[in-house]
Design a protein around this motif. Sequence first.
Motif, PDB file in Angstrom:
ATOM      1  N   ALA A   1      -4.878   8.687   0.120  1.00 52.63           N
ATOM      2  CA  ALA A   1      -5.659   6.951  -0.564  1.00 52.63           C
ATOM      3  C   ALA A   1      -3.873   6.333   0.055  1.00 52.63           C
ATOM      4  O   ALA A   1      -3.449   5.364  -0.611  1.00 52.63           O
ATOM      5  CB  ALA A   1      -5.232   6.699  -1.850  1.00 52.63           C
TER       6      ALA A   1
ATOM      7  N   THR B   1       0.847  -0.960  -0.628  1.00 51.83           N
ATOM      8  CA  THR B   1       0.010   0.031  -0.169  1.00 51.83           C
ATOM      9  C   THR B   1       0.881   1.389  -0.152  1.00 51.83           C
ATOM     10  O   THR B   1       1.824   0.922   0.367  1.00 51.83           O
ATOM     11  CB  THR B   1      -1.195   0.241   1.616  1.00 51.83           C
TER      12      THR B   1
ATOM     13  N   THR C   1       0.099  -2.385  -9.434  1.00 52.51           N
ATOM     14  CA  THR C   1       0.346  -2.729  -8.489  1.00 52.51           C
ATOM     15  C   THR C   1       1.461  -3.422  -8.039  1.00 52.51           C
ATOM     16  O   THR C   1       2.004  -4.422  -8.766  1.00 52.51           O
ATOM     17  CB  THR C   1      -0.472  -3.162  -7.654  1.00 52.51           C
TER      18      THR C   1
ATOM     19  N   GLN D   1      -4.554   1.887  -0.594  1.00 51.42           N
ATOM     20  CA  GLN D   1      -4.425   2.422  -2.070  1.00 51.42           C
ATOM     21  C   GLN D   1      -3.339   1.500  -2.178  1.00 51.42           C
ATOM     22  O   GLN D   1      -2.002   1.893  -1.875  1.00 51.42           O
ATOM     23  CB  GLN D   1      -4.752   3.455  -3.046  1.00 51.42           C
TER      24      GLN D   1
END
Length: 154
Positions: free
Chosen positions: A60, A5, A130, A63
């Motif tokens: 965020a 994250t 990601t 995220q």
Amino acid sequence: NIAMTRGMFVTVLGRMAKADVSGYKESSFTDVKSDAYYMSYIEWAEENGIIKGIGDGKFAPDQSITRDQMAAILQNYAKVIGFTLPKVHEVKIFDDSEKISAYAREAVKQMQIAGIMSGKSGNIFDPQGTATRAEVSAVLHRFVELMASSSTIY
């Protein structure tokens, strides 16, 4: 292979820098709780120009970090700690380079030239993909190795 994250990533960088974050008691981002483990590191990173958030007063933190976000944050981190990224490789044009966010294009280029980040099979960078913890670990390992072998830290 769990995704890293944004909050985790900034925490790792702050710990690498041995940042004194004890003075950060409140969050300047509306989506970062003041008692979150990463809050003080996010505040340190924001104050030092390493991160900017995603707009509208938000960061965020939970995220997953994208590959182009990681490149941009690492580039800013290198500037803050006084590390000049070396030019080890020739510039590589990835087949998906038009998908790299405008704010991250130079950072992706610098990370690739320095050998810190590379593309994936099929000559793609996967900028919106990601980054897993394993991927981040490998990237940070290469970053630290370059720092250790360099005389560009002031």
